[in-house]
Design a protein around this motif. Sequence first.
Motif, short mmCIF file in Angstrom:
data_model
loop_
_atom_site.label_atom_id
_atom_site.label_comp_id
_atom_site.label_asym_id
_atom_site.label_seq_id
_atom_site.Cartn_x
_atom_site.Cartn_y
_atom_site.Cartn_z
N VAL A 18 19.86 20.82 -4.52
CA VAL A 18 19.39 19.52 -3.61
C VAL A 18 18.38 19.45 -2.12
CG1 VAL A 18 20.22 17.81 -2.72
CG2 VAL A 18 21.18 18.95 -4.96
N PHE A 19 19.52 20.88 -1.76
CA PHE A 19 19.19 20.40 -0.31
C PHE A 19 17.93 21.73 0.51
CE2 PHE A 19 23.88 20.13 -0.22
CZ PHE A 19 23.04 19.10 0.83
N LEU A 20 17.52 22.79 -1.05
CA LEU A 20 16.26 23.40 -1.32
C LEU A 20 15.40 21.97 -1.51
CD1 LEU A 20 15.29 25.97 -0.84
CD2 LEU A 20 14.65 26.59 -4.05
N PHE A 21 15.47 21.23 -2.14
CA PHE A 21 14.29 20.29 -2.68
C PHE A 21 13.96 19.49 -1.17
CE2 PHE A 21 15.16 20.86 -7.14
CZ PHE A 21 14.01 21.70 -7.77
N LEU A 22 15.46 19.26 0.18
CA LEU A 22 15.02 18.46 0.50
C LEU A 22 14.42 19.29 1.74
CD1 LEU A 22 18.40 16.67 0.94
CD2 LEU A 22 16.51 15.84 0.28
N TRP A 23 14.62 20.40 1.72
CA TRP A 23 14.07 21.26 2.71
C TRP A 23 12.09 21.10 2.47
CZ3 TRP A 23 15.65 21.26 7.77
CH2 TRP A 23 17.18 21.27 8.56
N LEU A 24 12.49 21.73 1.09
CA LEU A 24 10.71 21.90 0.76
C LEU A 24 10.15 19.92 1.22
CD1 LEU A 24 11.23 24.11 -2.16
CD2 LEU A 24 10.21 24.77 -0.10
N SER A 25 10.80 19.44 1.02
CA SER A 25 9.77 18.03 0.95
C SER A 25 9.34 17.89 2.68
CB SER A 25 11.19 16.65 -0.20
OG SER A 25 10.69 16.95 -0.76
N LEU A 26 10.45 18.55 3.16
CA LEU A 26 10.49 18.82 4.78
C LEU A 26 8.44 19.27 5.40
CD1 LEU A 26 11.12 16.96 7.65
CD2 LEU A 26 12.22 18.92 7.77
N ALA A 343 14.32 15.59 -7.00
CA ALA A 343 13.19 17.05 -7.30
C ALA A 343 12.27 15.84 -7.70
CB ALA A 343 13.84 17.74 -8.29
N SER A 344 12.52 15.00 -7.95
CA SER A 344 11.21 14.12 -8.72
C SER A 344 10.42 13.15 -6.93
CB SER A 344 11.65 12.52 -9.03
OG SER A 344 12.66 11.45 -8.09
N GLN A 345 11.24 13.50 -5.09
CA GLN A 345 11.10 12.82 -4.39
C GLN A 345 10.20 13.73 -4.45
OE1 GLN A 345 10.95 9.97 -3.82
NE2 GLN A 345 11.40 9.63 -5.81
N LEU A 346 10.18 15.34 -4.08
CA LEU A 346 9.20 16.84 -3.96
C LEU A 346 8.36 16.91 -4.45
CD1 LEU A 346 9.03 19.01 -2.36
CD2 LEU A 346 9.90 20.08 -4.14
N ILE A 347 8.09 15.91 -5.73
CA ILE A 347 7.47 16.47 -6.76
C ILE A 347 5.56 15.15 -6.46
CG2 ILE A 347 6.04 16.77 -9.10
CD1 ILE A 347 8.64 18.11 -9.41
N TYR A 348 6.92 14.02 -6.54
CA TYR A 348 6.28 12.66 -5.47
C TYR A 348 5.61 12.95 -4.27
CZ TYR A 348 5.03 7.64 -5.22
OH TYR A 348 4.01 6.76 -5.53
N LEU A 349 5.56 13.61 -3.27
CA LEU A 349 5.12 13.92 -1.93
C LEU A 349 4.03 14.56 -2.41
CD1 LEU A 349 8.44 14.26 0.01
CD2 LEU A 349 6.55 12.16 0.13
N PHE A 350 4.60 16.13 -3.15
CA PHE A 350 3.60 17.28 -3.08
C PHE A 350 2.12 16.68 -3.49
CE2 PHE A 350 2.08 21.45 -5.09
CZ PHE A 350 2.07 21.52 -4.00
#
Length: 492
Positions: A18-26, A343-350
């Motif tokens: 959960v936090f890994l995906f948040l940091w990757l999103s940032l 995870a869905s937000q990370l992929i969407y931002l990417f």
Amino acid sequence: MSLFDTIERWGNRLPHPVFLFLWLSLLIAVISFVASQMQVSYVLPGEEEQYVQNLFSPELFRQWLGGSMNAFLSFPPLGIVVVASIGVGLADASGLLRYILQRLVKKTGTWQLPASILALGIVSNVVGSVGYIVLIPLACRAYQAAGRPPLAGLATAFAGVAGGTHATIFVTTYDVAISGITTSAAQLIDPDYVVSPLANYFFMSASVLLLVVVGTLVSLKVVEKRLHKLRPSQTLTNEFTVTVRKQDDTAMLLAGILFISIVLFFVLSAILPNGWLAPYEGQPLGRSEVMNGLPLIIAIAFGLSGITYGFVSGSFKGERDLLKACQKSLGQLSLFLLIIFVASQLIYLFKLSQLSGVLAVSVNEQLSDLTLHPAILLIAVVLLSAFLNLFMGSPVVQWSIMAPVLIPSLFFVGLPLEVTQAAFRIGDSVTNIISPLFGYLGLILATAQDYDENAKLGTLMSLMLPFSLTFLLTWTTLLVVWVYLLKLPVGL
């Protein structure tokens, strides 16, 4: 300490997914800001130039805000897992799954169990996500019932379902989708060129046997052996010691007949020319309403079978038992839902940032510019696909970006289009099981924690890396031997 122990130890020091995906999103947002200031761009053949977008800009922030909920709700595993879990939960709470496993495990030898699970996992891809929802939890239970580490069952099933995504003895939706993308890329060279959905059938069918054999060896000699040493307390059988009763056998027989009847009804209704659920004229079966409604079909088949077993065997007394079973099943999805949201937000931002296109096209162009023997280029395509798959969860999206660049370039250096496609499919399969962005990671991790509350991302990586590396090496070797030594056709 072995290499895999080291990977687990260091991997478990990473933040929770959960936090890994948040940091990757940032991190993606920061990179998008820098790349947009530098006006980084990419061009796909026949399309306009695309620039990296700054995620911190008001326009992109509004776009993310407006589409974030849709990105979550349309995330492929969400609806599939939630709906199917209702039916599977009923079958589990009734005792049906546990009773079947107890009867089957008694007749299963040392190597037959992992081999069967791997084969079922690979074949399950013909019906989408069934393997993730049904087979992986059942594999854990089967291993525990046999007095073997349940996490070894999880790893073996995961390797078959995800690591063997493109290996098949049946035509799947991936065959249709991937060949269609290859056809579009091929028509940049020849407007009349058409790539068949069976273009890789011979090779991918032979790959099933390879993956089952090498996967079984890895499961027995590496993964299970290591888990026996590290977690001997997990090889318990007490929970699955069930007294065999004639009433339970009768209930299992009736539930089995009902399950098979439901499956046959939907299959025959869909494939017969004048079937009740046959696709409309010109509509492929893989994109029909039956395939789209597969999660509901799973829920119906398992749910009604579980209800039948429950009432005949006496484990269900009334509707309150049914509601409790559904609530328990859905309650176990809480961690999965949290993980797939971030995870869905990370992929969407990417996707919004256009960084995925820049990454794929830039690496593709470097590869296509190399002047190497076609066999070396073939290996390079596998490695490139495997690398990009760590960041791009969908094979359709990944190949849509790669194919227009790779197919024309490699065709002129002697690499057939169908062979390039086969190389992509190998790479796209083998790193599914070690990708932190894999869509079903949350479900797999939640299942692992049912048997080991200390299981983290590093635990999964250490279990799956032996399968990933072995599949990568042996599957790529088979392709090179198949094409350049045996000179066999890869498909029709």
